[in-house]
Design a protein around this motif. Sequence first.
Motif, PDB file in Angstrom:
ATOM      1  N   LEU A 193       0.489  11.831  -4.251  1.00  0.00           N
ATOM      2  CA  LEU A 193      -0.728  12.413  -3.693  1.00  0.00           C
ATOM      3  C   LEU A 193      -0.371  13.582  -2.801  1.00  0.00           C
ATOM      4  O   LEU A 193       0.795  13.816  -2.487  1.00  0.00           O
ATOM      5  CB  LEU A 193      -1.505  11.358  -2.891  1.00  0.00           C
ATOM      6  CG  LEU A 193      -0.824  10.714  -1.683  1.00  0.00           C
ATOM      7  CD1 LEU A 193      -0.938  11.560  -0.409  1.00  0.00           C
ATOM      8  CD2 LEU A 193      -1.433   9.350  -1.399  1.00  0.00           C
TER       9      LEU A 193
ATOM     10  N   SER B 128      -5.765  13.726  -2.217  1.00  0.00           N
ATOM     11  CA  SER B 128      -5.997  13.967  -3.644  1.00  0.00           C
ATOM     12  C   SER B 128      -4.868  13.295  -4.408  1.00  0.00           C
ATOM     13  O   SER B 128      -3.695  13.475  -4.077  1.00  0.00           O
ATOM     14  CB  SER B 128      -6.004  15.463  -3.945  1.00  0.00           C
ATOM     15  OG  SER B 128      -7.086  16.084  -3.297  1.00  0.00           O
ATOM     16  N   TYR B 129      -5.211  12.520  -5.413  1.00  0.00           N
ATOM     17  CA  TYR B 129      -4.240  11.709  -6.145  1.00  0.00           C
ATOM     18  C   TYR B 129      -3.908  12.328  -7.488  1.00  0.00           C
ATOM     19  O   TYR B 129      -4.778  12.858  -8.167  1.00  0.00           O
ATOM     20  CB  TYR B 129      -4.804  10.302  -6.363  1.00  0.00           C
ATOM     21  CG  TYR B 129      -5.010   9.561  -5.063  1.00  0.00           C
ATOM     22  CD1 TYR B 129      -4.038   8.705  -4.575  1.00  0.00           C
ATOM     23  CD2 TYR B 129      -6.173   9.734  -4.315  1.00  0.00           C
ATOM     24  CE1 TYR B 129      -4.210   8.036  -3.382  1.00  0.00           C
ATOM     25  CE2 TYR B 129      -6.351   9.070  -3.108  1.00  0.00           C
ATOM     26  CZ  TYR B 129      -5.368   8.221  -2.645  1.00  0.00           C
ATOM     27  OH  TYR B 129      -5.541   7.568  -1.462  1.00  0.00           O
TER      28      TYR B 129
ATOM     29  N   ASN C  90      -5.599   8.589 -10.810  1.00  0.00           N
ATOM     30  CA  ASN C  90      -6.661   7.821 -10.154  1.00  0.00           C
ATOM     31  C   ASN C  90      -6.278   6.364  -9.905  1.00  0.00           C
ATOM     32  O   ASN C  90      -6.824   5.726  -9.003  1.00  0.00           O
ATOM     33  CB  ASN C  90      -7.959   7.877 -10.968  1.00  0.00           C
ATOM     34  CG  ASN C  90      -8.764   9.113 -10.636  1.00  0.00           C
ATOM     35  OD1 ASN C  90      -8.657   9.657  -9.533  1.00  0.00           O
ATOM     36  ND2 ASN C  90      -9.567   9.569 -11.582  1.00  0.00           N
TER      37      ASN C  90
ATOM     38  N   TYR D 214      -3.792   5.360  -8.513  1.00  0.00           N
ATOM     39  CA  TYR D 214      -3.089   5.281  -7.225  1.00  0.00           C
ATOM     40  C   TYR D 214      -4.035   5.093  -6.044  1.00  0.00           C
ATOM     41  O   TYR D 214      -3.602   4.805  -4.938  1.00  0.00           O
ATOM     42  CB  TYR D 214      -2.267   6.542  -6.980  1.00  0.00           C
ATOM     43  CG  TYR D 214      -1.111   6.743  -7.929  1.00  0.00           C
ATOM     44  CD1 TYR D 214      -0.552   5.686  -8.635  1.00  0.00           C
ATOM     45  CD2 TYR D 214      -0.575   8.006  -8.108  1.00  0.00           C
ATOM     46  CE1 TYR D 214       0.507   5.887  -9.495  1.00  0.00           C
ATOM     47  CE2 TYR D 214       0.498   8.206  -8.970  1.00  0.00           C
ATOM     48  CZ  TYR D 214       1.036   7.143  -9.651  1.00  0.00           C
ATOM     49  OH  TYR D 214       2.089   7.338 -10.490  1.00  0.00           O
ATOM     50  N   ARG D 215      -5.311   5.280  -6.249  1.00  0.00           N
ATOM     51  CA  ARG D 215      -6.271   5.256  -5.130  1.00  0.00           C
ATOM     52  C   ARG D 215      -6.271   3.945  -4.350  1.00  0.00           C
ATOM     53  O   ARG D 215      -6.448   3.949  -3.131  1.00  0.00           O
ATOM     54  CB  ARG D 215      -7.682   5.560  -5.624  1.00  0.00           C
ATOM     55  CG  ARG D 215      -7.869   6.981  -6.041  1.00  0.00           C
ATOM     56  CD  ARG D 215      -9.304   7.271  -6.453  1.00  0.00           C
ATOM     57  NE  ARG D 215      -9.435   8.664  -6.817  1.00  0.00           N
ATOM     58  CZ  ARG D 215      -9.627   9.647  -5.943  1.00  0.00           C
ATOM     59  NH1 ARG D 215      -9.726   9.378  -4.671  1.00  0.00           N
ATOM     60  NH2 ARG D 215      -9.722  10.890  -6.358  1.00  0.00           N
ATOM     61  N   ASN D 216      -6.111   2.829  -5.014  1.00  0.00           N
ATOM     62  CA  ASN D 216      -6.093   1.543  -4.320  1.00  0.00           C
ATOM     63  C   ASN D 216      -4.706   1.180  -3.805  1.00  0.00           C
ATOM     64  O   ASN D 216      -4.578   0.356  -2.909  1.00  0.00           O
ATOM     65  CB  ASN D 216      -6.597   0.425  -5.234  1.00  0.00           C
ATOM     66  CG  ASN D 216      -8.060   0.602  -5.556  1.00  0.00           C
ATOM     67  OD1 ASN D 216      -8.837   1.074  -4.735  1.00  0.00           O
ATOM     68  ND2 ASN D 216      -8.441   0.235  -6.770  1.00  0.00           N
TER      69      ASN D 216
ATOM     70  N   SER E 181      -2.472   5.361   0.350  1.00  0.00           N
ATOM     71  CA  SER E 181      -3.396   6.156   1.161  1.00  0.00           C
ATOM     72  C   SER E 181      -2.568   6.999   2.114  1.00  0.00           C
ATOM     73  O   SER E 181      -1.392   6.689   2.384  1.00  0.00           O
ATOM     74  CB  SER E 181      -4.386   5.271   1.920  1.00  0.00           C
ATOM     75  OG  SER E 181      -3.710   4.399   2.782  1.00  0.00           O
TER      76      SER E 181
END
Length: 115
Positions: free
Chosen positions: A65, A73-74, A77, A79-81, A84
């Motif tokens: 990210l 911004s990843y 997608n 990786y979002r969970n 951070s």
Amino acid sequence: YLFCFLSFFLDGQAQVLLKQREVSITRGNKTRASMDCIAEGVPAFQYAYIHWYRHVPNKAPERILYIGDGAASYDDNSYRNKYSSSKKGTNICTLTINDINSSDEGAYYCAYWHF
């Protein structure tokens, strides 16, 4: 184990130094791990793009990210969970890895440059 290390970059004439404490994290009872990137010499840090990478032996480094003046911004997608990032103060950027497990092993490092 998760490892971090020190990085040096040049930005035009000014020297930029990104520092990460060498950290080894063993899961144990932890479900989350965090690491800091301390940016020295980065102009307008709050607006600067800080990139986080993961390197696994025998594979190319992979960007996870980047974060500028807003939300991260990843590159994927999914990786979002898992990951951070946030900025604190005038020069600290933190990466957090959630639900850590053995598949998260690797070297994590930060980088900086202008787009």
